[in-house]
Write an enzyme that holds these catalytic residues in place. Structure first.
Site, short mmCIF file in Angstrom:
data_model
loop_
_atom_site.label_atom_id
_atom_site.label_comp_id
_atom_site.label_asym_id
_atom_site.label_seq_id
_atom_site.Cartn_x
_atom_site.Cartn_y
_atom_site.Cartn_z
N SER A 291 48.48 45.16 38.36
CA SER A 291 48.08 44.14 37.62
C SER A 291 49.69 43.61 36.71
O SER A 291 49.57 44.74 36.35
CB SER A 291 47.31 44.23 36.48
N LYS A 297 46.34 49.99 34.70
CA LYS A 297 45.16 49.00 35.76
C LYS A 297 45.50 49.47 37.16
O LYS A 297 47.45 49.71 37.69
CB LYS A 297 45.42 47.72 35.66
N GLU A 304 37.70 45.68 47.77
CA GLU A 304 37.55 44.63 47.65
C GLU A 304 37.78 43.62 48.65
O GLU A 304 37.33 42.67 48.57
CB GLU A 304 38.31 44.70 46.33
#
Ligand code: ARG
Length: 471
Positions: A291, A297, A304
């Site tokens: 991130s 993260k 996804e």
């Protein structure tokens, strides 16, 4: 159109036309920007057609030699990137034909005898798609193999099986992975079936009604490898149907949608399993991103995106179905719109499968976390009920007795296997000390050793079956 007219199509199509297209209309109607990827199929189709025309005496041997020479040069030019694609020449077919005529003169002008772009484009798309289906079939085998090897390594690893995303019964993680092998195996069957109906020859249908030239369609089909399972030439039997229907492309996109949906379900599980709340797996860093603001993260971007791209492929299916639904026979220019969705479906599915072939091997399994989660959800409650049935209780009574036991266990914050024997006997007197064996996760797994069940022994048998099937 004569060669000069072909070259000057930007001015007007033929003597019939008194004004040229505007630049906007030219851009609007042109497809060469995307259909040039059909060039190999287009040249193969033309060569097969020319060779047959010569064999039937429709064109001379010298014409055929010229056409072959010209096409060889065009192939070299396209491969070298020096071929000049012209928007004014609308599509891949007219671009190649115009260049051929420029290179070899009259023989180039004879190539289109007994042919129309309508049967030409239908042939090109079928040839191109057939080869892409073969590539996808290979990738599906590779993906299944990767999953089978992973399943073999994880036959003994215990995962909480879910229904309603609530812990239901323990399953072997290998068994879970093999569920996807079944799905991808059916996908491969579907593609093989679509291939049969795709691999049929429209050429000879001409614009819509067939042609008066003595063409040998079966010869062309054989040359192009358009044959059935018995090696007999596969030729479209009705000219109107051959030039106008795109059901093979729709079927392909439907099969691709299902394959993507299978990838998408797997992706959803990978995303869940990787979240801190599950912590069942980790994905290799090369399939994740960080991130820009949260330094801690590591996001499962690849699954996804695969889930997201599934929507895109399903959208293409809806697009193609809608494209077809209002078209009267025979060919309509609407069909030029079949290409971008079809091409994008192939690209998306191919890339997704390639990535997943690699990604599967990069899954880091965390067996302790999986087992801990299986313990938390009273996953062996059914096993206790089955135990009572073996002691002579009707299943519904056993079900009720176990519900009471689970209620008490929840109140005490313990697993069923942690309740003292005396407490368990309070729910049914027939419970003996041997109950603790069936209350273990492993005992629950091992008990389901029938065909299709989750027992590690059964998983191993399935792994062996798949290995043979995929070798
Ligand atoms: N580019 C056209 C297509 O993709 C080729 C066929 C054109 N035929 C015609 N009659 N305009 O469908």
């Amino acid at each position: 159109m004569s060669s000069n007219q072909l070259d000057k199509k930007s001015q007007a199509w033929s003597a019939l036309f008194s004004e040229p297209m505007s630049e906007l209309v030219q851009r609007y109607t042109a497809s060469v920007e995307f259909d040039r990827r059909l060039w190999k199929a287009d040249i193969a189709g033309s060569l097969a057609h020319a060779e047959m025309l010569a064999a039937q005496g429709v064109i001379g041997a010298a014409d055929l030699a010229d056409i072959r020479r010209g096409m060889a040069q065009i192939t070299a030019e396209i491969e070298a990137g020096s071929f000049e694609w012209k928007l004014a020449l609308e599509d891949v077919h007219l671009n190649i034909e115009a260049r051929l005529t420029q290179l070899v003169g009259d023989a180039g002008k004879r190539l289109h005898t007994g042919r129309s772009r309508n049967d030409q484009v239908a042939t090109d798309v079928r040839l191109w798609l057939r080869d892409e289906i073969d590539g996808i079939g290979t990738l599906l085998v590779e993906l299944q193999r990767a999953l089978v090897e992973m399943a073999d390594k994880n036959a003994e690893v215990i995962l909480p099986g879910f229904t309603h995303l609530q812990v239901a019964q323990p399953v072997s993680f290998g068994h879970h992975l093999l569920a996807y092998v079944e799905m991808f195996a059916r996908d491969a069957e579907r593609f093989a079936d679509v291939r049969r109906r795709t691999n049929r020859l429209p050429l000879g249908s001409a614009a819509l009604a067939g042609t008066s030239y003595p063409l040998d369609r079966e010869r062309v089909a054989k040359t192009l490898g358009m044959v059935d399972d018995d090696g007999k030439p596969s030729v479209c039997q009705n000219s109107l149907d051959a030039v106008s229907d795109r059901d093979f492309a729709i079927e392909f996109t439907a099969a691709a949608s299902l394959a993507m949906i299978h990838v998408s379900r797997f992706s959803e599980e990978l995303v869940l399993w990787m979240s801190q709340n599950f912590g069942f797996i980790d994905l290799a860093d090369r399939f994740c991103t960080g991130s820009s603001i949260m330094p801690q993260k590591k996001n499962p971007d690849v699954p996804e995106l695969a889930r997201g791209k599934t929507g895109r492929v399903v959208g293409h299916l809806m697009g193609l179905l809608t494209l077809m639904k209002g078209q009267p026979l025979a060919y309509n220019k609407d069909n030029q719109e079949d290409k971008e969705p079809l091409f994008d479906t192939v690209d998306t599915l191919r890339d997704t499968l390639r990535i997943f072939c690699e990604l599967v091997g990069g899954i880091v399994v965390k067996p302790e976390a999986m087992e801990r989660a299986a313990r938390r959800g009273y996953a062996t409650a059914t096993d206790l009920a089955d135990y009572l049935v073996k002691k002579g209780l009707p299943f519904r009574d056993a079900h009720e007795a176990v519900a009471h036991a689970v209620k008490v266990a929840i109140q005490q914050g313990v697993d069923l296997s942690e309740l003292p024997l005396a407490t368990l006997q309070g729910f049914n007197a027939s419970i003996g000390a041997d109950v603790f064996e069936v209350l273990t996760l492993r005992g629950s797994l091992d008990a389901r050793k029938l065909l299709g069940g989750t027992a590690p022994a059964q998983v191993r048998a399935q792994v062996a079956r798949h290995r043979t099937r995929l070798s």
